[in-house]
Motif scaffolding. Sequence first.
Motif, PDB file in Angstrom:
ATOM      1  N   ALA A 202       0.833  -1.211   0.000  1.00  0.00           N
ATOM      2  CA  ALA A 202       0.000   0.000   0.000  1.00  0.00           C
ATOM      3  C   ALA A 202       0.868   1.262   0.000  1.00  0.00           C
ATOM      4  O   ALA A 202       2.066   1.212   0.308  1.00  0.00           O
ATOM      5  CB  ALA A 202      -0.908  -0.005   1.230  1.00  0.00           C
ATOM      6  N   HIS A 203       0.228   2.396  -0.325  1.00  0.00           N
ATOM      7  CA  HIS A 203       0.868   3.703  -0.152  1.00  0.00           C
ATOM      8  C   HIS A 203       0.567   4.125   1.288  1.00  0.00           C
ATOM      9  O   HIS A 203      -0.584   4.344   1.657  1.00  0.00           O
ATOM     10  CB  HIS A 203       0.294   4.712  -1.143  1.00  0.00           C
ATOM     11  N   VAL A 204       1.606   4.235   2.109  1.00  0.00           N
ATOM     12  CA  VAL A 204       1.404   4.373   3.560  1.00  0.00           C
ATOM     13  C   VAL A 204       1.688   5.802   4.024  1.00  0.00           C
ATOM     14  O   VAL A 204       2.758   6.347   3.747  1.00  0.00           O
ATOM     15  CB  VAL A 204       2.333   3.396   4.329  1.00  0.00           C
ATOM     16  N   VAL A 205       0.721   6.361   4.744  1.00  0.00           N
ATOM     17  CA  VAL A 205       0.900   7.680   5.344  1.00  0.00           C
ATOM     18  C   VAL A 205       0.791   7.529   6.862  1.00  0.00           C
ATOM     19  O   VAL A 205      -0.221   7.047   7.372  1.00  0.00           O
ATOM     20  CB  VAL A 205      -0.169   8.679   4.844  1.00  0.00           C
ATOM     21  N   VAL A 206       1.839   7.919   7.573  1.00  0.00           N
ATOM     22  CA  VAL A 206       1.811   7.861   9.040  1.00  0.00           C
ATOM     23  C   VAL A 206       1.441   9.237   9.588  1.00  0.00           C
ATOM     24  O   VAL A 206       1.987  10.259   9.158  1.00  0.00           O
ATOM     25  CB  VAL A 206       3.175   7.394   9.598  1.00  0.00           C
ATOM     26  N   PHE A 207       0.494   9.262  10.520  1.00  0.00           N
ATOM     27  CA  PHE A 207       0.112  10.491  11.222  1.00  0.00           C
ATOM     28  C   PHE A 207       0.702  10.434  12.619  1.00  0.00           C
ATOM     29  O   PHE A 207       0.480   9.469  13.351  1.00  0.00           O
ATOM     30  CB  PHE A 207      -1.416  10.597  11.327  1.00  0.00           C
ATOM     31  N   THR A 208       1.457  11.451  12.964  1.00  0.00           N
ATOM     32  CA  THR A 208       2.090  11.450  14.283  1.00  0.00           C
ATOM     33  C   THR A 208       1.971  12.825  14.936  1.00  0.00           C
ATOM     34  O   THR A 208       1.860  13.834  14.229  1.00  0.00           O
ATOM     35  CB  THR A 208       3.577  11.024  14.172  1.00  0.00           C
ATOM     36  N   THR A 209       1.992  12.831  16.263  1.00  0.00           N
ATOM     37  CA  THR A 209       2.051  14.106  16.994  1.00  0.00           C
ATOM     38  C   THR A 209       3.499  14.442  17.343  1.00  0.00           C
ATOM     39  O   THR A 209       3.769  15.512  17.881  1.00  0.00           O
ATOM     40  CB  THR A 209       1.238  14.032  18.305  1.00  0.00           C
ATOM     41  N   SER A 210       4.410  13.489  17.070  1.00  0.00           N
ATOM     42  CA  SER A 210       5.803  13.645  17.505  1.00  0.00           C
ATOM     43  C   SER A 210       6.703  13.957  16.307  1.00  0.00           C
ATOM     44  O   SER A 210       7.060  13.062  15.542  1.00  0.00           O
ATOM     45  CB  SER A 210       6.296  12.362  18.174  1.00  0.00           C
ATOM     46  N   LEU A 211       7.074  15.212  16.183  1.00  0.00           N
ATOM     47  CA  LEU A 211       7.954  15.666  15.092  1.00  0.00           C
ATOM     48  C   LEU A 211       9.213  14.800  15.005  1.00  0.00           C
ATOM     49  O   LEU A 211       9.695  14.454  13.933  1.00  0.00           O
ATOM     50  CB  LEU A 211       8.323  17.138  15.339  1.00  0.00           C
ATOM     51  N   SER A 212       9.721  14.405  16.183  1.00  0.00           N
ATOM     52  CA  SER A 212      10.989  13.667  16.241  1.00  0.00           C
ATOM     53  C   SER A 212      10.885  12.273  15.619  1.00  0.00           C
ATOM     54  O   SER A 212      11.903  11.628  15.390  1.00  0.00           O
ATOM     55  CB  SER A 212      11.425  13.538  17.692  1.00  0.00           C
ATOM     56  N   LYS A 213       9.668  11.792  15.358  1.00  0.00           N
ATOM     57  CA  LYS A 213       9.528  10.431  14.812  1.00  0.00           C
ATOM     58  C   LYS A 213       9.467  10.409  13.281  1.00  0.00           C
ATOM     59  O   LYS A 213       9.320   9.345  12.687  1.00  0.00           O
ATOM     60  CB  LYS A 213       8.265   9.762  15.380  1.00  0.00           C
ATOM     61  N   LYS A 214       9.569  11.587  12.667  1.00  0.00           N
ATOM     62  CA  LYS A 214       9.351  11.683  11.223  1.00  0.00           C
ATOM     63  C   LYS A 214      10.305  10.782  10.416  1.00  0.00           C
ATOM     64  O   LYS A 214       9.875  10.002   9.563  1.00  0.00           O
ATOM     65  CB  LYS A 214       9.507  13.147  10.781  1.00  0.00           C
ATOM     66  N   ASP A 215      11.594  10.864  10.703  1.00  0.00           N
ATOM     67  CA  ASP A 215      12.559  10.057   9.943  1.00  0.00           C
ATOM     68  C   ASP A 215      12.346   8.571  10.189  1.00  0.00           C
ATOM     69  O   ASP A 215      12.446   7.757   9.268  1.00  0.00           O
ATOM     70  CB  ASP A 215      13.997  10.450  10.314  1.00  0.00           C
ATOM     71  N   ASP A 216      12.058   8.234  11.437  1.00  0.00           N
ATOM     72  CA  ASP A 216      11.810   6.823  11.756  1.00  0.00           C
ATOM     73  C   ASP A 216      10.612   6.305  10.968  1.00  0.00           C
ATOM     74  O   ASP A 216      10.627   5.180  10.472  1.00  0.00           O
ATOM     75  CB  ASP A 216      11.515   6.643  13.255  1.00  0.00           C
ATOM     76  N   ALA A 217       9.554   7.115  10.870  1.00  0.00           N
ATOM     77  CA  ALA A 217       8.345   6.672  10.165  1.00  0.00           C
ATOM     78  C   ALA A 217       8.679   6.298   8.726  1.00  0.00           C
ATOM     79  O   ALA A 217       8.229   5.266   8.218  1.00  0.00           O
ATOM     80  CB  ALA A 217       7.276   7.767  10.207  1.00  0.00           C
ATOM     81  N   LEU A 218       9.520   7.105   8.088  1.00  0.00           N
ATOM     82  CA  LEU A 218       9.907   6.831   6.699  1.00  0.00           C
ATOM     83  C   LEU A 218      10.732   5.540   6.627  1.00  0.00           C
ATOM     84  O   LEU A 218      10.540   4.703   5.758  1.00  0.00           O
ATOM     85  CB  LEU A 218      10.696   8.011   6.118  1.00  0.00           C
ATOM     86  N   ARG A 219      11.617   5.366   7.594  1.00  0.00           N
ATOM     87  CA  ARG A 219      12.447   4.155   7.637  1.00  0.00           C
ATOM     88  C   ARG A 219      11.593   2.901   7.877  1.00  0.00           C
ATOM     89  O   ARG A 219      11.853   1.828   7.351  1.00  0.00           O
ATOM     90  CB  ARG A 219      13.488   4.302   8.765  1.00  0.00           C
ATOM     91  N   LEU A 220      10.521   3.061   8.666  1.00  0.00           N
ATOM     92  CA  LEU A 220       9.691   1.909   9.032  1.00  0.00           C
ATOM     93  C   LEU A 220       8.726   1.500   7.919  1.00  0.00           C
ATOM     94  O   LEU A 220       8.074   0.466   8.014  1.00  0.00           O
ATOM     95  CB  LEU A 220       8.895   2.229  10.310  1.00  0.00           C
ATOM     96  N   GLY A 221       8.576   2.328   6.895  1.00  0.00           N
ATOM     97  CA  GLY A 221       7.706   1.901   5.784  1.00  0.00           C
ATOM     98  C   GLY A 221       6.758   2.971   5.270  1.00  0.00           C
ATOM     99  O   GLY A 221       6.044   2.744   4.301  1.00  0.00           O
ATOM    100  N   ALA A 222       6.720   4.144   5.924  1.00  0.00           N
ATOM    101  CA  ALA A 222       5.826   5.194   5.446  1.00  0.00           C
ATOM    102  C   ALA A 222       6.341   5.802   4.146  1.00  0.00           C
ATOM    103  O   ALA A 222       7.550   5.977   3.973  1.00  0.00           O
ATOM    104  CB  ALA A 222       5.690   6.287   6.504  1.00  0.00           C
ATOM    105  N   ASP A 223       5.414   6.119   3.239  1.00  0.00           N
ATOM    106  CA  ASP A 223       5.766   6.883   2.041  1.00  0.00           C
ATOM    107  C   ASP A 223       5.676   8.375   2.331  1.00  0.00           C
ATOM    108  O   ASP A 223       6.344   9.177   1.700  1.00  0.00           O
ATOM    109  CB  ASP A 223       4.811   6.510   0.904  1.00  0.00           C
ATOM    110  N   GLU A 224       4.789   8.737   3.267  1.00  0.00           N
ATOM    111  CA  GLU A 224       4.629  10.140   3.672  1.00  0.00           C
ATOM    112  C   GLU A 224       4.374  10.172   5.171  1.00  0.00           C
ATOM    113  O   GLU A 224       3.825   9.231   5.740  1.00  0.00           O
ATOM    114  CB  GLU A 224       3.421  10.782   2.974  1.00  0.00           C
TER     115      GLU A 224
END
Length: 352
Positions: A202-224
């Motif tokens: 799938a095309h995966v979009v992660v929604f987070t409240t934690s700015l610091s997790k942005k890079d991790d989200a991309l590494r974990l599989g998020a496209d955006e």
Amino acid sequence: MYDAKAYAASSATSPLASTTISRRDPTEHDVQIEILFCGICHSDLHTVRNEWSGAVPTAYPCIPGHEIVGRITRVGSAVTRFRPGDVAAVGCMVDSDGTCPECRAGLEQFCPNVTLTYNFPDKHLGGVTYGGYSDSVVVSERFVLRVPSGLDLAGTAPLLCAGITTYSPMRHWGVTRGKKVGVVGLGGLGHMGAKLAHAFGAHVVVFTTSLSKKDDALRLGADEVVLSRNADEMQKHAGSFDFILDTVSADHDINAYLNLLRRDGNITLVGAPPKPLSVPAFALLMGRRSLSGSVIGGIAETQEMLDFCGAHHITSDVEVIPIQKVNEAYERLLKSDVKYRFSIDMASLKSE
Ligand SMILES: NC(=O)c1ccc[n+]([C@@H]2O[C@H](COP(=O)([O-])OP(=O)(O)OC[C@H]3O[C@@H](n4cnc5c(N)ncnc54)[C@H](OP(=O)(O)O)[C@@H]3O)[C@@H](O)[C@H]2O)c1
Ligand SMILES: [Zn+2]
Ligand SMILES: [Zn+2]
């Protein structure tokens, strides 16, 4: 019966502390497991602190833990699928009636007579079941899972709840290649949701409240990655999602996500905040959108998920901790400060 070491909470306000409990000797259909790792789920914290008192009040002492991986030490005489020495796993359920329509459909999680791994009436010993913050557990063979070879065991434990809880609704709602999928909250469940949705294509979009997790989200599989507190960033995705998985453990605005669904889109709640959410009717009426829930998954599907993770080399990103750090870990969980699941190394219980 035999003595087992464990960590228990004696009230909603007391920290977890070392204790000794009685476990049953394996009956002919049971498997006894020496626990090697147990994940810390936010449900453990909700239960220990009696935050779900309206739905499932907590009985004390409470010994949580339902992300269990270990080695089999004894099997009953009628057990056919396991042998001493095998690596095995146990998730959120340890028994069900096996005869009702839900059980026959492989959906034991909806059985009216299901026994959850902790804080549920124990049919064998009376009292309530005691979970995986312990050095051993005895479980009916039907509820014991096989662990694919080659997976890191500390990172495999969280698959037993965080893995299946995100795998099952995504399978049910048809998350595949070509679908736009949102995952709300990058914690234990959320990071597994991102990994699995990515593996499903799938095309995966992660929604987070934690700015610091942005890079991790991309590494974990998020496209955006979208910072959910930024209304402009949210608005850019209005009306575009096929499916959104909401893993948030606390009060939040679900309306903001309903508006991101396209026609016939679905948002599934797996997070279980203690307070009711407010749902505006028009957010559902427009676009025939739907809101639903999901709880873990059946035993056959849990095995399917484990085998899928084995084939795709997927495990949870874990911080391995000794059991003595469990209370500290709970405080960090409340601050969304975990990358991305705590996994307790149960060898640390030997020194208690
Ligand atoms: N349905 C089921 O079968 C099932 C199974 C297991 C767990 N659960 C429930 O699912 C929930 C999540 O469990 P978990 O173990 O994944 O917890 P977790 O690791 O604590 O993750 C929850 C995430 O939600 C986000 N969050 C927390 N507070 C928030 C707030 N006030 N507003 C917006 N976002 C917030 C944070 O992500 P960001 O930092 O990215 O914003 C946090 O990392 C819990 O309620 C748990 O009981 C349900
Ligand atoms: Zn859980
Ligand atoms: Zn049943």
